[in-house]
Scaffold this motif. Structure first.
Motif, PDB file in Angstrom:
ATOM      1  N   PHE A 170     -13.945  75.474   5.008  1.00  0.00           N
ATOM      2  CA  PHE A 170     -12.638  74.817   4.877  1.00  0.00           C
ATOM      3  C   PHE A 170     -11.568  75.871   4.612  1.00  0.00           C
ATOM      4  O   PHE A 170     -11.717  76.702   3.718  1.00  0.00           O
ATOM      5  N   VAL A 171     -10.487  75.822   5.400  1.00  0.00           N
ATOM      6  CA  VAL A 171      -9.425  76.824   5.322  1.00  0.00           C
ATOM      7  C   VAL A 171      -8.067  76.135   5.279  1.00  0.00           C
ATOM      8  O   VAL A 171      -7.827  75.186   6.033  1.00  0.00           O
ATOM      9  N   ILE A 172      -7.200  76.620   4.398  1.00  0.00           N
ATOM     10  CA  ILE A 172      -5.778  76.264   4.422  1.00  0.00           C
ATOM     11  C   ILE A 172      -5.030  77.584   4.370  1.00  0.00           C
ATOM     12  O   ILE A 172      -5.219  78.374   3.439  1.00  0.00           O
ATOM     13  N   GLU A 173      -4.206  77.815   5.382  1.00  0.00           N
ATOM     14  CA  GLU A 173      -3.462  79.072   5.420  1.00  0.00           C
ATOM     15  C   GLU A 173      -2.135  78.871   6.139  1.00  0.00           C
ATOM     16  O   GLU A 173      -1.944  77.887   6.851  1.00  0.00           O
ATOM     17  N   LYS A 174      -1.244  79.819   5.930  1.00  0.00           N
ATOM     18  CA  LYS A 174       0.046  79.802   6.600  1.00  0.00           C
ATOM     19  C   LYS A 174       0.028  80.858   7.696  1.00  0.00           C
ATOM     20  O   LYS A 174      -0.327  82.011   7.450  1.00  0.00           O
ATOM     21  N   ARG A 175       0.387  80.435   8.905  1.00  0.00           N
ATOM     22  CA  ARG A 175       0.469  81.342  10.037  1.00  0.00           C
ATOM     23  C   ARG A 175       1.680  80.958  10.877  1.00  0.00           C
ATOM     24  O   ARG A 175       1.841  79.789  11.238  1.00  0.00           O
ATOM     25  N   MET A 176       2.508  81.925  11.177  1.00  0.00           N
ATOM     26  CA  MET A 176       3.670  81.748  12.046  1.00  0.00           C
ATOM     27  C   MET A 176       4.503  80.514  11.684  1.00  0.00           C
ATOM     28  O   MET A 176       4.864  79.715  12.540  1.00  0.00           O
ATOM     29  N   GLY A 177       4.776  80.330  10.398  1.00  0.00           N
ATOM     30  CA  GLY A 177       5.621  79.226   9.945  1.00  0.00           C
ATOM     31  C   GLY A 177       4.948  77.871   9.972  1.00  0.00           C
ATOM     32  O   GLY A 177       5.631  76.847   9.922  1.00  0.00           O
ATOM     33  N   CYS A 178       3.637  77.861  10.045  1.00  0.00           N
ATOM     34  CA  CYS A 178       2.899  76.595  10.071  1.00  0.00           C
ATOM     35  C   CYS A 178       1.821  76.587   8.990  1.00  0.00           C
ATOM     36  O   CYS A 178       1.270  77.627   8.635  1.00  0.00           O
ATOM     37  N   CYS A 179       1.535  75.394   8.507  1.00  0.00           N
ATOM     38  CA  CYS A 179       0.396  75.190   7.616  1.00  0.00           C
ATOM     39  C   CYS A 179      -0.798  74.834   8.499  1.00  0.00           C
ATOM     40  O   CYS A 179      -0.740  73.881   9.275  1.00  0.00           O
ATOM     41  N   LEU A 180      -1.846  75.635   8.402  1.00  0.00           N
ATOM     42  CA  LEU A 180      -3.062  75.380   9.174  1.00  0.00           C
ATOM     43  C   LEU A 180      -4.153  74.894   8.240  1.00  0.00           C
ATOM     44  O   LEU A 180      -4.408  75.500   7.195  1.00  0.00           O
ATOM     45  N   ILE A 181      -4.802  73.816   8.618  1.00  0.00           N
ATOM     46  CA  ILE A 181      -5.938  73.273   7.873  1.00  0.00           C
ATOM     47  C   ILE A 181      -7.085  73.184   8.865  1.00  0.00           C
ATOM     48  O   ILE A 181      -6.964  72.557   9.917  1.00  0.00           O
ATOM     49  N   HIS A 182      -8.185  73.830   8.540  1.00  0.00           N
ATOM     50  CA  HIS A 182      -9.305  73.933   9.475  1.00  0.00           C
ATOM     51  C   HIS A 182     -10.604  73.646   8.727  1.00  0.00           C
ATOM     52  O   HIS A 182     -10.820  74.163   7.632  1.00  0.00           O
ATOM     53  N   SER A 183     -11.445  72.846   9.332  1.00  0.00           N
ATOM     54  CA  SER A 183     -12.732  72.519   8.729  1.00  0.00           C
ATOM     55  C   SER A 183     -13.821  72.561   9.798  1.00  0.00           C
ATOM     56  O   SER A 183     -13.590  72.144  10.935  1.00  0.00           O
ATOM     57  N   GLU A 184     -14.973  73.089   9.403  1.00  0.00           N
ATOM     58  CA  GLU A 184     -16.146  73.076  10.281  1.00  0.00           C
ATOM     59  C   GLU A 184     -17.352  72.663   9.471  1.00  0.00           C
ATOM     60  O   GLU A 184     -17.476  73.032   8.304  1.00  0.00           O
ATOM     61  N   ASN A 185     -18.210  71.904  10.102  1.00  0.00           N
ATOM     62  CA  ASN A 185     -19.472  71.522   9.463  1.00  0.00           C
ATOM     63  C   ASN A 185     -20.505  71.190  10.539  1.00  0.00           C
ATOM     64  O   ASN A 185     -20.157  70.858  11.668  1.00  0.00           O
ATOM     65  N   TYR A 186     -21.751  71.326  10.165  1.00  0.00           N
ATOM     66  CA  TYR A 186     -22.823  70.895  11.056  1.00  0.00           C
ATOM     67  C   TYR A 186     -22.847  69.371  11.083  1.00  0.00           C
ATOM     68  O   TYR A 186     -22.347  68.711  10.170  1.00  0.00           O
ATOM     69  N   PHE A 187     -23.423  68.820  12.145  1.00  0.00           N
ATOM     70  CA  PHE A 187     -23.564  67.368  12.224  1.00  0.00           C
ATOM     71  C   PHE A 187     -24.822  67.032  12.999  1.00  0.00           C
ATOM     72  O   PHE A 187     -25.345  67.849  13.765  1.00  0.00           O
ATOM     73  N   ASP A 188     -25.278  65.814  12.787  1.00  0.00           N
ATOM     74  CA  ASP A 188     -26.468  65.342  13.480  1.00  0.00           C
ATOM     75  C   ASP A 188     -26.086  64.608  14.764  1.00  0.00           C
ATOM     76  O   ASP A 188     -26.661  64.832  15.807  1.00  0.00           O
ATOM     77  N   HIS A 189     -25.097  63.731  14.665  1.00  0.00           N
ATOM     78  CA  HIS A 189     -24.642  62.995  15.843  1.00  0.00           C
ATOM     79  C   HIS A 189     -23.222  62.482  15.611  1.00  0.00           C
ATOM     80  O   HIS A 189     -22.788  62.323  14.488  1.00  0.00           O
ATOM     81  N   VAL A 190     -22.518  62.242  16.707  1.00  0.00           N
ATOM     82  CA  VAL A 190     -21.181  61.677  16.675  1.00  0.00           C
ATOM     83  C   VAL A 190     -21.186  60.486  17.608  1.00  0.00           C
ATOM     84  O   VAL A 190     -21.657  60.573  18.736  1.00  0.00           O
ATOM     85  N   ARG A 191     -20.675  59.359  17.142  1.00  0.00           N
ATOM     86  CA  ARG A 191     -20.607  58.151  17.949  1.00  0.00           C
ATOM     87  C   ARG A 191     -19.331  58.194  18.777  1.00  0.00           C
ATOM     88  O   ARG A 191     -18.256  58.447  18.250  1.00  0.00           O
ATOM     89  N   ASP A 192     -19.448  57.980  20.062  1.00  0.00           N
ATOM     90  CA  ASP A 192     -18.285  58.013  20.951  1.00  0.00           C
ATOM     91  C   ASP A 192     -17.995  56.599  21.450  1.00  0.00           C
ATOM     92  O   ASP A 192     -18.771  56.023  22.200  1.00  0.00           O
ATOM     93  N   ILE A 193     -16.881  56.063  20.987  1.00  0.00           N
ATOM     94  CA  ILE A 193     -16.467  54.729  21.419  1.00  0.00           C
ATOM     95  C   ILE A 193     -15.044  54.851  21.944  1.00  0.00           C
ATOM     96  O   ILE A 193     -14.162  55.356  21.256  1.00  0.00           O
ATOM     97  N   SER A 194     -14.805  54.381  23.150  1.00  0.00           N
ATOM     98  CA  SER A 194     -13.526  54.618  23.806  1.00  0.00           C
ATOM     99  C   SER A 194     -12.326  54.054  23.037  1.00  0.00           C
ATOM    100  O   SER A 194     -11.272  54.659  23.028  1.00  0.00           O
ATOM    101  N   PHE A 195     -12.470  52.903  22.372  1.00  0.00           N
ATOM    102  CA  PHE A 195     -11.318  52.329  21.690  1.00  0.00           C
ATOM    103  C   PHE A 195     -11.015  53.024  20.363  1.00  0.00           C
ATOM    104  O   PHE A 195      -9.959  52.842  19.795  1.00  0.00           O
TER     105      PHE A 195
END
Length: 178
Positions: free
Chosen positions: A106-131
């Motif tokens: 998890f990252v929160i940093e300032k770059r080029m006048g913007c607040c950047l929030i970035h997160s990465e994690n492992y996952f087992d599955h993601v459900r994809d539903i069009s709506f």
């Protein structure tokens, strides 16, 4: 909840100095419970410490890089919506994985006048539903957390993206400072 009600009562009775003192005492007591993370933004400190406690309870490693940046241009409600939903989803996703995959970056940093929030994690599955692009994989959940994040980010003319890369779920927020 009782403390929030007491604080609201002080604010409603226009006793702002007492409300401010009470708020500071609450933060101080919360810091005593789990003072792992400190930031000038007290709300951010509370949110991050809550996530760290949850991670500790579930034997999850948290790798955080959080710069001391000005976030007052984001309302407290929106800051909570954005950061809490991202962290809660990340922690939930890894909580049932094998120990070597129980990691959240998890990252929160300032770059080029913007607040950047970035997160990465492992996952087992993601459900994809069009709506609902961000449909929950949790039983009994509607999957509105990331939709709420996207709505909050758009208020600030920001960008929100979610992607998967092999076995990682990646969330990115970019909000221009005002």
């Amino acid at each position: 909840k009782k403390h929030v009600n007491a604080l609201e009562g002080l604010i409603e009775s226009d006793n702002i100095p007492k409300a401010s003192q009470y708020k500071n005492e609450l933060y101080s007591e919360l810091d005593k419970l789990h003072p792992s993370f400190k930031n000038d933004n007290e709300l951010l400190s509370v949110i991050i410490n809550h996530a760290l406690l949850k991670a500790e309870q579930n034997n999850i490693k948290m790798h955080m890089q959080i710069e001391e940046i000005e976030l007052s241009f984001i309302s407290d409600i929106d800051l909570t919506t954005i950061i809490s939903n991202i962290l809660d989803n990340s922690l939930e996703a890894v909580s049932e994985l094998p120990q070597d995959k129980r990691i959240v970056w998890f990252v929160i940093e300032k770059r080029m006048g913007c607040c950047l929030i970035h997160s990465e994690n492992y996952f087992d599955h993601v459900r994809d539903i069009s709506f609902n692009r961000y449909a929950s994989t949790k039983k009994g959940h509607m999957g509105i957390g990331l939709t709420n994040v996207e709505t909050a980010v758009k208020k600030y003319n920001g960008m929100f993206s979610v992607e998967t890369d092999r076995d990682k779920f990646i969330t990115s927020v970019t909000i221009p400072e005002r």
